[in-house]
Write an enzyme that holds these catalytic residues in place. Structure first.
Site, mmCIF file in Angstrom:
data_model
loop_
_atom_site.group_PDB
_atom_site.id
_atom_site.type_symbol
_atom_site.label_atom_id
_atom_site.label_comp_id
_atom_site.label_asym_id
_atom_site.label_seq_id
_atom_site.Cartn_x
_atom_site.Cartn_y
_atom_site.Cartn_z
ATOM 1 C CB ALA A 130 -57.262 -3.290 21.683
ATOM 2 N N GLY A 135 -56.169 -5.804 26.183
ATOM 3 C CA GLY A 135 -56.911 -6.852 25.495
ATOM 4 C C GLY A 135 -56.151 -8.173 25.460
ATOM 5 C CD GLU A 178 -59.840 -6.466 28.470
ATOM 6 O OE1 GLU A 178 -59.309 -5.925 27.486
ATOM 7 O OE2 GLU A 178 -60.884 -6.064 28.994
ATOM 8 C CD GLU A 183 -57.045 -2.174 29.043
ATOM 9 O OE1 GLU A 183 -56.490 -2.166 30.164
ATOM 10 O OE2 GLU A 183 -57.358 -3.222 28.451
HETATM 11 N N1 3HC Z 1 -51.488 -1.154 19.513
HETATM 12 C C1 3HC Z 1 -50.835 -0.660 18.428
HETATM 13 N N2 3HC Z 1 -49.510 -0.445 18.400
HETATM 14 C C2 3HC Z 1 -48.825 -0.718 19.501
HETATM 15 C C3 3HC Z 1 -49.426 -1.232 20.668
HETATM 16 C C4 3HC Z 1 -50.833 -1.449 20.634
HETATM 17 N N3 3HC Z 1 -51.483 -1.958 21.690
HETATM 18 N N4 3HC Z 1 -48.469 -1.405 21.606
HETATM 19 C C5 3HC Z 1 -47.322 -1.030 21.052
HETATM 20 N N5 3HC Z 1 -47.522 -0.614 19.789
HETATM 21 C C6 3HC Z 1 -46.507 -0.174 18.825
HETATM 22 C C7 3HC Z 1 -45.811 1.114 19.254
HETATM 23 O O1 3HC Z 1 -46.532 2.234 18.823
HETATM 24 C C8 3HC Z 1 -44.477 0.982 18.572
HETATM 25 O O2 3HC Z 1 -44.652 1.342 17.235
HETATM 26 P P1 3HC Z 1 -43.459 2.044 16.415
HETATM 27 O O3 3HC Z 1 -42.325 1.071 16.452
HETATM 28 O O4 3HC Z 1 -44.054 2.284 15.090
HETATM 29 O O5 3HC Z 1 -43.156 3.307 17.185
HETATM 30 C C9 3HC Z 1 -44.210 -0.514 18.608
HETATM 31 O O6 3HC Z 1 -45.477 -1.147 18.812
HETATM 32 C C10 3HC Z 1 -43.281 -0.944 19.718
HETATM 33 O O7 3HC Z 1 -43.748 -0.395 20.939
HETATM 34 P P2 3HC Z 1 -42.760 0.203 22.021
HETATM 35 O O8 3HC Z 1 -41.789 1.103 21.375
HETATM 36 O O9 3HC Z 1 -43.612 0.760 23.109
HETATM 37 O O10 3HC Z 1 -41.999 -1.131 22.486
HETATM 38 P P3 3HC Z 1 -41.490 -1.571 23.906
HETATM 39 O O11 3HC Z 1 -40.851 -2.887 23.720
HETATM 40 O O12 3HC Z 1 -40.743 -0.450 24.547
HETATM 41 O O13 3HC Z 1 -42.817 -1.778 24.796
HETATM 42 C C11 3HC Z 1 -45.017 -2.584 25.295
HETATM 43 C C12 3HC Z 1 -43.705 -2.796 24.504
HETATM 44 C C13 3HC Z 1 -44.740 -2.726 26.786
HETATM 45 C C14 3HC Z 1 -45.985 -3.618 24.836
HETATM 46 C C15 3HC Z 1 -45.546 -1.158 25.020
HETATM 47 O O14 3HC Z 1 -45.591 -0.968 23.625
HETATM 48 C C16 3HC Z 1 -46.909 -0.873 25.554
HETATM 49 O O15 3HC Z 1 -47.068 -0.585 26.727
HETATM 50 N N6 3HC Z 1 -47.943 -0.919 24.675
HETATM 51 C C17 3HC Z 1 -49.272 -0.512 24.993
HETATM 52 C C18 3HC Z 1 -49.988 -1.507 25.838
HETATM 53 C C19 3HC Z 1 -51.401 -1.054 26.067
HETATM 54 O O16 3HC Z 1 -51.673 0.068 26.444
HETATM 55 N N7 3HC Z 1 -52.340 -1.971 25.850
HETATM 56 C C20 3HC Z 1 -53.711 -1.697 26.022
HETATM 57 C C21 3HC Z 1 -54.288 -1.307 24.717
HETATM 58 S S1 3HC Z 1 -55.962 -0.783 24.860
HETATM 59 C C22 3HC Z 1 -56.842 -2.203 24.973
HETATM 60 O O17 3HC Z 1 -56.286 -3.269 24.985
HETATM 61 C C23 3HC Z 1 -58.322 -2.035 25.028
HETATM 62 C C24 3HC Z 1 -58.993 -3.315 25.387
HETATM 63 O O18 3HC Z 1 -59.291 -3.305 26.748
HETATM 64 C C25 3HC Z 1 -60.275 -3.481 24.619
#
Ligand code: 3HC
Ligand code: NAI
Length: 689
Positions: free
Chosen positions: A65, A104, A107, A127
Site C-alpha cells: 500500500a 498489499g 495481497e 506490515e
Molecule cells: N509506500 C510509499 N512509499 C514507499 C513504499 C510504500 N509502500 N515503499 C517504498 N517507498 C518509497 C520510500 O519511502 C523511498 O522514497 P524516497 O526515495 O522518497 O526516500 C522510495 O520508495 C524507495 O524506497 P527505498 O529507499 O526503501 O528503496 P529500496 O530499493 O532500498 O527498497 C523496498 C525497496 C524493499 C520495496 C522498500 O522500500 C520497502 O521495504 N518498502 C516498504 C514495504 C512495506 O512495508 N510494504 C507494506 C506497506 S503497508 C501495506 O501494504 C498495508 C496493506 O496490508 C493494506
C-alpha cells in the site's frame, strides 16, 4: 497499447491482456494504481481477453500500500475492490512477479488466480514493521495456503521469503525464467486459459488448522518469542486475525481483519513506526549534496588502535568485504584483537550465520601491523586510539605524512572536536568523524561527523560506507558528544538529580525499561564501566555518587559491582551506592522525598527533547527526525515510541516547557531551548504531522 490512466496500460498479445503497472519507484498501490487496476480489468474483459497478466514496470512488483496515504482519509477504490474485481473475473488473472511483492502487493497477487515469479523475487507481508497487519486479506488468504504456523511466522517476523521458497510453500504456482517474466507469463496464461474447471481462488480454500491448533501455535509463538509482543501491538492483532481465519468463513474473517487493521492504523505505535520508516530514508539525504557528488572508491581500509572499538570496527569492515590493516603500537593489543576477530567470525560459523569459506575469506582480508607506514596505500583509515586530543592530533600528523593523497582520514572520537583534529593535517577536507557505537560490529548507528572543512564527496563516501556496513548513518555537526551521547548525557544528569532527590537507581532503571529501553542509565553505566564515561581519575574529588563509587573500585560489572552488586545472578543496588547517595545528600542538604514514576519518566525524557531542540537550532542536525533515528539505532529507544522528538510531539511541547521551567526554578542546571519554547507557544510540532 492503451493507456488506462497515468500509471496503468493495457496491451494484448494473442488474446491475452497484459495489464502493466508503472508507478515509480516501487509501484506502491496509491489511488491512481488502484483506479487503474479496476478500470484495466474491466477494459480487458470488455475487449474479450481470454486471460489477464498483471505485471509491473521498473525495479519491482508492488511494494505494498502507499504508506504516505496512511493517516489521511482513504479514497475509494480501495485495494479490496481491485481484489474483488480480479476474483470475479471469468478469465484467469495471473500475477507476474519480479523484485519484491510486499504487503498489499502480495495481497493483490494472492487475489489473482495464479502467481508466477522469477527466482530472484521475494514475497512477504512486512506490515508488522509499520505497526500494522496485512489489511487487504493477507491474514485470511495466506493461512489458506501455508497453514497457521507458517503464516504467523511470516507475518509476525515481517521477513519476506524467496520465490523458490514461495514456490515450495505453494504461494507461487510456477517459477519464470530470469529476464523472461512476461514471455513465461503469457505462455502460462495460454496453458490455463479456457480450462473447464472453475478458476482457483485462494478465498475458496479451507484453512487446514482447527481453531484449537491455531490457539496452540499462537501460544507457542508467544512463549518462544516473548519480545515480539513486548510493547508492540501489531503481533498480537496478527494472531487474532489469523485465528479468525480458521473458522473458515472468509467474509467474517475479512471483517475481523479490517476491525483489527483499523485499530492498529489509529494507534500511536503504528504512527511511530511509520515515522521511523520515512525518517530512516530521510537521514541519508544531505541538503545540497546531490546525486552528482560521487563517493570516492574505497576497498583497502586501515584501522589504527586495536582496542575495544578498533576491533569492533575491523569486524564490521571485514564482514562488509573490505580489506583491513589493523595498526597498534602495542603488540599485545594486536594479538588480543586478532584473537577476538577470529573468535567472533568463527562463532558466526558455529551459529550457522556464516559459511566456512566466507569466514576464511574475511579472516584472510585482515593484516596486522605495528606502524602507520603500513597504511600508506589505504583508501580510508579510521582512528580509534585513546580519547586524548594531543594523542589523536599526533596520530593524524603521522597519518597525513604517510597515507596517500585522496585517502579519507576518519576519527572515531566520542567527544573531541573533529575540526581541531582535521586542522593539524594538510588535508582537513579529507578528515571526517565516523563515530561507531560499542560493540561496533553490532550496533546500527554510525554518526557521521562533518567538520567545517569536509569535502562533499568525503561526506558522500561516509554515507555510502554506512549503508555498505549495514548501518544507519546519521550526519552530525561538530559538538560535544554529537547527537546520541550529547542527548544521553542530559538524561544521565537528570537521572542523577532525581536519584539525589529521592528516587533509587533501580526505580529509575525500571521506569526506563517500562518505557521500552533495553536497560536504564545505571544498568548501562555498570555495563560500560563507571570509570570509562564521566570520571576524571586525576581530578576526582569524591563529590558525585559516581566519583565515590569509582574511587572505591566499584567500576561496574567488570569489577563485580558498580551501582549494582552483580555477585548473585540478579543485580541489586549495592550498599556502597546507597551509602554514597546518603553522603552526597547530606553534604548538599537534600532531604529525600518519594518520587513517582511519572516524574521520573518526564524528568529524564523532557531534557532529551530540550537538548534535541538545541541540536536543531544550532544546525547540528539537518532535521529533527535525525535525532529520533540516532536514538532508536544507537540507544535502543523503542521504535514503537518513535524517538524523543516524536515522543515530545505526542505528549505536547507546552507541557514539556512548563515542567522544565519548574525544574529550572528549583535550581536545576537546565537551559531552556528558545526554539522549543517558541514552538510550544505556537502549538507547533517537530516531526508529527
Ligand atoms: N509506500 C510509499 N512509499 C514507499 C513504499 C510504500 N509502500 N515503499 C517504498 N517507498 C518509497 C520510500 O519511502 C523511498 O522514497 P524516497 O526515495 O522518497 O526516500 C522510495 O520508495 C524507495 O524506497 P527505498 O529507499 O526503501 O528503496 P529500496 O530499493 O532500498 O527498497 C523496498 C525497496 C524493499 C520495496 C522498500 O522500500 C520497502 O521495504 N518498502 C516498504 C514495504 C512495506 O512495508 N510494504 C507494506 C506497506 S503497508 C501495506 O501494504 C498495508 C496493506 O496490508 C493494506
Ligand atoms: P581502548 O583503550 O580499548 O583502545 C585504544 C587502543 O589504541 C589501545 O589498544 C592502544 O594501544 C592503542 N593506541 C594508543 N595510542 C596509539 C598510537 N599512537 N598508535 C597506535 N595505537 C595506539 O579504547 P576504545 O574504547 O577502543 O576507544 C577508542 C576510541 O573510540 C576513543 O576515542 C573512544 O572515545 C572512542 N569510542 C569508544 C567507545 C566505547 O564504548 N569504548 C564508543 C565510541 C567511541
Amino acid at each position: 497499447m492503451k493507456s488506462i490512466n497515468s500509471v496503468v496500460t493495457l496491451d494484448r498479445v494473442d488474446g491475452i491482456a497484459i495489464l502493466r503497472l508503472d508507478s515509480p519507484p516501487v509501484n506502491a498501490l496509491g489511488l491512481a494504481l488502484r483506479e487503474g487496476i479496476l478500470a484495466g480489468i474491466a477494459a480487458a474483459l470488455d475487449g474479450g481477453a481470454r486471460a489477464i497478466v498483471l505485471i509491473c514496470e521498473g525495479r519491482t512488483f508492488c511494494a505494498g500500500a502507499d504508506i504516505a496515504e496512511f493517516g489521511k482519509p482513504l479514497v475509494a477504490p480501495l485495494l479490496p475492490e481491485d481484489q474483488a474485481a480480479i476474483e470475479a473475473s471469468p478469465v484467469p488473472v495471473i500475477a507476474a512477479i519480479h523484485g519484491t511483492a510486499l504487503g498489499g502487493g502480495l495481497e493483490l497477487a494472492l487475489a489473482c488466480h495464479y502467481r508466477l515469479a522469477v527466482p530472484s523475487a521475494s514475497l512477504g507481508l512486512p506490515e508488522v514493521s509499520l505497526g500494522l497487519l496485512p489489511g487487504a486479506g493477507g491474514t485470511q488468504r495466506l493461512p489458506r495456503i501455508v497453514g497457521v504456523a507458517r503464516a504467523l511466522d511470516m507475518m509476525t517476523s515481517g521477513k519476506p521469503v524467496s520465490a523458490t521458497t514461495a514456490r515450495e510453500l505453494g504461494i507461487v504456482d510456477a517459477l519464470a525464467r530470469e529476464g523472461h517474466l512476461l514471455d513465461d507469463a503469457i505462455a502460462f496464461a495460454r496453458k490455463v486459459e479456457g480450462a473447464s474447471a472453475p478458476l482457483p481462488r485462494v478465498r475458496d480454500r479451507k484453512v487446514a488448522d482447527t481453531p484449537e491448533e491455531a490457539a496452540a501455535a499462537i501460544a507457542r509463538l508467544r512463549q518462544q518469542q516473548p519480545r515480539l509482543f513486548q510493547g508492540f501491538k501489531a503481533p498480537g492483532h496478527i494472531c487474532e486475525a489469523v485465528a479468525a481465519s480458521t473458522l473458515n468463513d472468509f467474509e467474517a474473517g475479512i471483517a475481523e481483519e479490517l476491525r483489527l487493521f483499523q485499530d492498529l492504523l489509529a494507534s500511536d505505535e503504528s504512527a511511530a513506526q511509520i515515522h521511523a520508516f520515512f525518517s530512516e530514508r530521510a537521514v541519508s539525504k544531505v541538503p545540497g549534496l546531490g546525486k552528482e557528488v560521487a563517493a570516492r572508491p574505497v576497498k583497502a581500509t586501515g584501522v589504527i588502535g586495536a582496542g575495544t572499538m578498533g576491533t569492533g570496527i575491523t569486524l564490521a569492515l571485514l564482514a562488509a568485504g573490505f580489506t583491513v590493516t589493523l595498526v597498534d603500537r602495542d603488540a599485545e593489543a594486536l594479538r588480543r584483537a586478532a584473537a577476538r576477530v577470529e573468535k567472533t567470525v568463527l562463532d558466526q560459523v558455529a551459529k550457522g550465520r556464516l559459511n566456512e569459506d566466507a569466514a576464511k575469506a574475511q579472516l584472510a582480508r585482515l593484516t596486522l601491523a605495528e606502524s602507520v607506514e603500513s597504511l600508506a596505500d589505504a583508501d580510508l583509515v579510521i582512528e580509534a586510539v585513546f580519547e586524548r586530543m594531543a594523542l589523536k592530533q599526533q596520530v593524524f600528523r603521522e597519518l597525513d605524512a604517510v597515507v596517500r593523497p585522496g585517502a579519507i582520514l576518519a576519527t572515531n572520537t566520542s567527544f573531541l572536536d573533529v575540526d581541531a583534529i582535521a586542522a593539524v593535517t594538510s588535508r582537513p577536507g579529507d578528515v571526517i568523524g565516523l563515530h561507531f557505537f560499542a560493540p561496533a560490529n553490532i550496533m546500527r548507528l554510525l554518526e557521521i561527523v562533518r567538520g567545517k572543512a569536509v569535502h562533499g564527496d568525503v561526506l558522500a563516501t561516509a554515507i555510502w560506507l554506512a549503508r555498505k556496513l549495514g548501518k544507519l548513518g546519521v550526519v552530525s555537526g561538530v559538538c560535544d558528544g554529537f547527537i546520541a551521547n550529547r542527548l544521553m548525557a542530559r538524561r544521565g544528569e537528570a537521572a542523577d538529580a532525581l536519584m539525589l532527590a529521592g528516587a533509587s537507581p533501580d526505580q529509575i532503571d525500571r521506569v526506563m525499561t517500562d518505557h521500552g529501553f533495553p536497560m536504564g542509565p545505571y544498568r548501562m553505566m555498570d555495563l560500560v564501566g563507571l570509570d570509562v564515561v564521566g570520571w576524571d581519575r586525576e581530578n576526582s574529588a569524591g563529590r558525585t555518587v559516581q566519583e565515590i563509587l569509582c574511587e572505591a573500585g566499584h567500576w561496574g560489572q567488570k569489577t563485580g559491582s558498580g551501582y549494582y552488586e552483580h555477585a548473585s545472578g540478579t543485580p541489586v543496588v549495592s550498599s556502597a551506592t546507597l551509602a554514597a547517595i546518603d553522603t552526597v545528600r547530606a553534604r548538599e542538604g537534600i532531604s529525600p522525598r518519594p518520587i513517582g514514576d511519572d516524574e521520573i519518566l518526564s524528568g529524564l525524557l523532557d531534557v532529551i527533547v530540550n537538548e534535541g531542540a538545541k541540536l536543531v537550532e544550532e544546525g547540528i542536525v539537518y532535521r529533527a527526525a535525525d535525532i529520533d533515528m540516532a536514538l532508536i539505532a544507537g540507544y535502543g529507544w523503542p521504535v514503537y515510541r518513535g524517538g524523543p522528538m516524536f515522543w515530545g510531539d505526542a505528549v505536547g511541547l507546552s507541557g514539556i516547557v512548563e515542567r522544565l521551567k519548574a525544574r529550572i526554578a528549583q535550581g536545576q542546571p537546565i537551559t531552556l531551548s528558545p526554539l522549543l519554547e517558541r514552538m510550544a507557544a505556537k502549538g507547533q510540532r517537530f516531526v508529527r504531522a
